[in-house]
Design a protein around this motif. Sequence first.
Motif, PDB file in Angstrom:
ATOM      1  N   ARG A 125      47.290  27.506  23.369  1.00 50.06           N
ATOM      2  CA  ARG A 125      47.002  28.637  24.242  1.00 50.06           C
ATOM      3  C   ARG A 125      46.304  28.192  25.523  1.00 50.06           C
ATOM      4  O   ARG A 125      45.452  27.295  25.531  1.00 50.06           O
ATOM      5  N   PHE A 126      46.682  28.881  26.595  1.00 50.85           N
ATOM      6  CA  PHE A 126      46.128  28.634  27.923  1.00 50.85           C
ATOM      7  C   PHE A 126      45.798  29.969  28.573  1.00 50.85           C
ATOM      8  O   PHE A 126      46.569  30.932  28.469  1.00 50.85           O
ATOM      9  N   ARG A 127      44.659  30.029  29.258  1.00 45.79           N
ATOM     10  CA  ARG A 127      44.228  31.274  29.906  1.00 45.79           C
ATOM     11  C   ARG A 127      43.971  31.029  31.387  1.00 45.79           C
ATOM     12  O   ARG A 127      43.394  30.023  31.779  1.00 45.79           O
ATOM     13  N   LEU A 128      44.417  31.971  32.214  1.00 44.78           N
ATOM     14  CA  LEU A 128      44.106  32.000  33.649  1.00 44.78           C
ATOM     15  C   LEU A 128      43.361  33.292  33.923  1.00 44.78           C
ATOM     16  O   LEU A 128      43.893  34.389  33.679  1.00 44.78           O
ATOM     17  N   ASP A 129      42.123  33.176  34.429  1.00 42.17           N
ATOM     18  CA  ASP A 129      41.321  34.387  34.638  1.00 42.17           C
ATOM     19  C   ASP A 129      40.452  34.227  35.883  1.00 42.17           C
ATOM     20  O   ASP A 129      40.709  33.376  36.727  1.00 42.17           O
ATOM     21  N   GLY A 130      39.446  35.061  35.997  1.00 42.76           N
ATOM     22  CA  GLY A 130      38.566  35.024  37.164  1.00 42.76           C
ATOM     23  C   GLY A 130      38.981  36.019  38.225  1.00 42.76           C
ATOM     24  O   GLY A 130      39.245  37.194  37.912  1.00 42.76           O
ATOM     25  N   GLU A 131      39.094  35.566  39.459  1.00 44.77           N
ATOM     26  CA  GLU A 131      39.416  36.431  40.600  1.00 44.77           C
ATOM     27  C   GLU A 131      40.917  36.730  40.650  1.00 44.77           C
ATOM     28  O   GLU A 131      41.626  36.371  41.592  1.00 44.77           O
ATOM     29  N   VAL A 132      41.384  37.407  39.589  1.00 47.17           N
ATOM     30  CA  VAL A 132      42.792  37.805  39.506  1.00 47.17           C
ATOM     31  C   VAL A 132      42.859  39.256  39.046  1.00 47.17           C
ATOM     32  O   VAL A 132      41.944  39.769  38.409  1.00 47.17           O
ATOM     33  N   ASN A 133      43.973  39.905  39.341  1.00 48.78           N
ATOM     34  CA  ASN A 133      44.150  41.301  38.936  1.00 48.78           C
ATOM     35  C   ASN A 133      44.646  41.427  37.508  1.00 48.78           C
ATOM     36  O   ASN A 133      44.357  42.419  36.835  1.00 48.78           O
ATOM     37  N   MET A 134      45.372  40.426  37.033  1.00 52.32           N
ATOM     38  CA  MET A 134      45.940  40.479  35.680  1.00 52.32           C
ATOM     39  C   MET A 134      45.726  39.141  34.983  1.00 52.32           C
ATOM     40  O   MET A 134      46.562  38.240  35.084  1.00 52.32           O
ATOM     41  N   ASP A 152      52.791  29.161  40.704  1.00 53.32           N
ATOM     42  CA  ASP A 152      53.621  30.218  40.128  1.00 53.32           C
ATOM     43  C   ASP A 152      52.824  31.037  39.116  1.00 53.32           C
ATOM     44  O   ASP A 152      52.964  32.270  39.034  1.00 53.32           O
ATOM     45  N   VAL A 153      51.987  30.364  38.344  1.00 53.67           N
ATOM     46  CA  VAL A 153      51.171  31.048  37.338  1.00 53.67           C
ATOM     47  C   VAL A 153      50.093  31.882  38.031  1.00 53.67           C
ATOM     48  O   VAL A 153      49.829  33.026  37.645  1.00 53.67           O
ATOM     49  N   ILE A 154      49.487  31.326  39.069  1.00 50.16           N
ATOM     50  CA  ILE A 154      48.469  32.080  39.808  1.00 50.16           C
ATOM     51  C   ILE A 154      49.071  33.331  40.444  1.00 50.16           C
ATOM     52  O   ILE A 154      48.480  34.416  40.391  1.00 50.16           O
ATOM     53  N   ARG A 155      50.241  33.187  41.030  1.00 54.70           N
ATOM     54  CA  ARG A 155      50.887  34.352  41.656  1.00 54.70           C
ATOM     55  C   ARG A 155      51.196  35.424  40.625  1.00 54.70           C
ATOM     56  O   ARG A 155      51.066  36.628  40.907  1.00 54.70           O
ATOM     57  N   ALA A 156      51.583  35.011  39.424  1.00 51.92           N
ATOM     58  CA  ALA A 156      51.885  35.989  38.371  1.00 51.92           C
ATOM     59  C   ALA A 156      50.639  36.749  37.938  1.00 51.92           C
ATOM     60  O   ALA A 156      50.728  37.902  37.473  1.00 51.92           O
ATOM     61  N   GLY A 181      48.265  37.620  40.024  1.00 55.69           N
ATOM     62  CA  GLY A 181      47.818  38.451  41.133  1.00 55.69           C
ATOM     63  C   GLY A 181      46.452  38.054  41.647  1.00 55.69           C
ATOM     64  O   GLY A 181      45.458  38.754  41.400  1.00 55.69           O
ATOM     65  N   PRO A 182      46.349  36.957  42.376  1.00 53.63           N
ATOM     66  CA  PRO A 182      45.032  36.506  42.854  1.00 53.63           C
ATOM     67  C   PRO A 182      44.421  37.505  43.834  1.00 53.63           C
ATOM     68  O   PRO A 182      45.113  38.075  44.677  1.00 53.63           O
ATOM     69  N   LYS A 183      43.118  37.684  43.708  1.00 55.08           N
ATOM     70  CA  LYS A 183      42.402  38.555  44.626  1.00 55.08           C
ATOM     71  C   LYS A 183      42.140  37.819  45.937  1.00 55.08           C
ATOM     72  O   LYS A 183      42.232  36.588  46.003  1.00 55.08           O
ATOM     73  N   GLU A 184      41.767  38.568  46.952  1.00 58.57           N
ATOM     74  CA  GLU A 184      41.540  37.973  48.262  1.00 58.57           C
ATOM     75  C   GLU A 184      40.435  36.932  48.219  1.00 58.57           C
ATOM     76  O   GLU A 184      40.454  35.947  48.956  1.00 58.57           O
ATOM     77  N   GLY A 185      39.466  37.109  47.331  1.00 62.16           N
ATOM     78  CA  GLY A 185      38.337  36.191  47.258  1.00 62.16           C
ATOM     79  C   GLY A 185      38.581  34.956  46.414  1.00 62.16           C
ATOM     80  O   GLY A 185      37.666  34.147  46.224  1.00 62.16           O
ATOM     81  N   ALA A 186      39.805  34.783  45.911  1.00 60.35           N
ATOM     82  CA  ALA A 186      40.103  33.627  45.055  1.00 60.35           C
ATOM     83  C   ALA A 186      40.297  32.391  45.918  1.00 60.35           C
ATOM     84  O   ALA A 186      41.397  32.129  46.406  1.00 60.35           O
ATOM     85  N   ILE A 237      41.974  27.880  33.237  1.00 58.43           N
ATOM     86  CA  ILE A 237      41.671  27.757  34.661  1.00 58.43           C
ATOM     87  C   ILE A 237      41.131  29.100  35.121  1.00 58.43           C
ATOM     88  O   ILE A 237      41.727  30.153  34.825  1.00 58.43           O
ATOM     89  N   THR A 238      40.027  29.088  35.821  1.00 57.49           N
ATOM     90  CA  THR A 238      39.468  30.322  36.361  1.00 57.49           C
ATOM     91  C   THR A 238      39.456  30.240  37.874  1.00 57.49           C
ATOM     92  O   THR A 238      39.202  29.175  38.452  1.00 57.49           O
ATOM     93  N   LEU A 239      39.763  31.345  38.536  1.00 62.67           N
ATOM     94  CA  LEU A 239      39.720  31.419  40.000  1.00 62.67           C
ATOM     95  C   LEU A 239      38.376  31.996  40.420  1.00 62.67           C
ATOM     96  O   LEU A 239      37.876  32.951  39.820  1.00 62.67           O
ATOM     97  N   LEU A 240      37.808  31.392  41.461  1.00 63.14           N
ATOM     98  CA  LEU A 240      36.438  31.696  41.856  1.00 63.14           C
ATOM     99  C   LEU A 240      36.342  31.972  43.351  1.00 63.14           C
ATOM    100  O   LEU A 240      37.144  31.470  44.142  1.00 63.14           O
TER     101      LEU A 240
END
Length: 433
Positions: A125-134, A192-196, A198-203, A276-279
């Motif tokens: 399992r892999f998770r992408l979170d943080g400054e994203v919409n989904m 491609d994963v980040i775009r899926a 939905g990165p926020k403007e602050g990412a 991976i988390t977006l900050l």
Amino acid sequence: MKTERILAELFADDPERFEPPTWSRRGALKGASLAAIGAAFGAAMPFSSRMPRGLLPAALAQASGDVPVLRMDGKAPLILLGERPLVAETPETMLDDDVTPADKMFVRNNGQIPERFAADPKTWRFRLDGEVNMPLDLTLGELESRFELVTLRLQMECGGNGRSAFVPETRGNQWNNGAISNCEWTGVRLRDVIRAAGPKEGARFTGHFGADPHLSGATDRAAISRGMPAVKAMEEHTLIATRMNGQPIPQLHGYPLRLVVPGWPGSLSQKWLTRITLLAEPHRGQGMGGTSYRLPVRPIVPGSQNDGATFADMASMPVRSVLTNLAHGTRVPANTRRIDLRGHAWAGDEEVRAVHVSLDFGATWHEMAVSPPPNRYSWQRWSGAVDLPSDGYFELWHRATDAKGRMQPHAAANWNPQGYGANAIGRAAILVG
């Protein structure tokens, strides 16, 4: 061309002529005089008059004893630099393949090696979170089925590659030039994963997390957890990789999932990737801040103490070259008058524009042929030949120049406490006859 024996063996065979001084890996004499060097090389150094004043022959940089070797199933006999954590360097002559085989890939760990994932790798399992919409929580199998798979040859280099060239010595593993690989990686583009998601403007930055335990065994501390600017994460060659050279990634190198961030310090290419988390601000994980993977913006006094407050994070790695078909310390047959040379060169985010070789301690340089990379961020093959005027002791100096005109310096520059970014010209000693 037949390769015979290394110079260290010659010193041992003829102690009357070759009275060996004691030397370190960086070529610093310990208790020996220049007279000893003259006895060993003087009459047999055709270009001795061109040697820069104060420079010691490269042959004296050979280690005068047994070099520790990694003995491990599935790995070639690499140079063992550390066991806790496990660190091993690839000799330059093992870097001759255009695509680095798994057994010849250098080893750099920061913590313990986790137990191999025993279940079906597609369930990792892999998770992408943080400054994203989904936020996304995906299995490896879902990553491969949902996003386009790409295969690229990509360089991966430790930020401390070349560290042993710094004077005075710095902290960290004393790499020569073998902390580099150029494997063929298959995976999905991180962008491609980040775009899926939905990165926020602050990412604007990323933080990376893996399953490797801290060296101490502490469960509340990461072995390493670094991050990068989002612009690098969105670069099309930055991959979440699932295969290496067409096979599952070896356990030692991150099975079953890892990041590959080509051209930048290898510490960003998190192994055993779980998240991976977006900050909005730079990541503050283990291996971030201070002097970790950071360089002085303005030169500091070599050997001085510094907390890194004014340093900047390393980004693109500097231009570098390796000579792969001829080992440092090789003896070749008498009357050899031409030597074919080949190797690889790379320059982080840039392409390599030129490689030059000198036989006379840098007084004159001969341009080699440089092949274009098969894709961006792959290293490039260089090749050519040099003519020898006589038998004797020679040094093959090689330097690469990148597309912006930056070339390898004669000595490691921009000294820093942890020894990052050293990319001095390569020097290989040979004895003809």
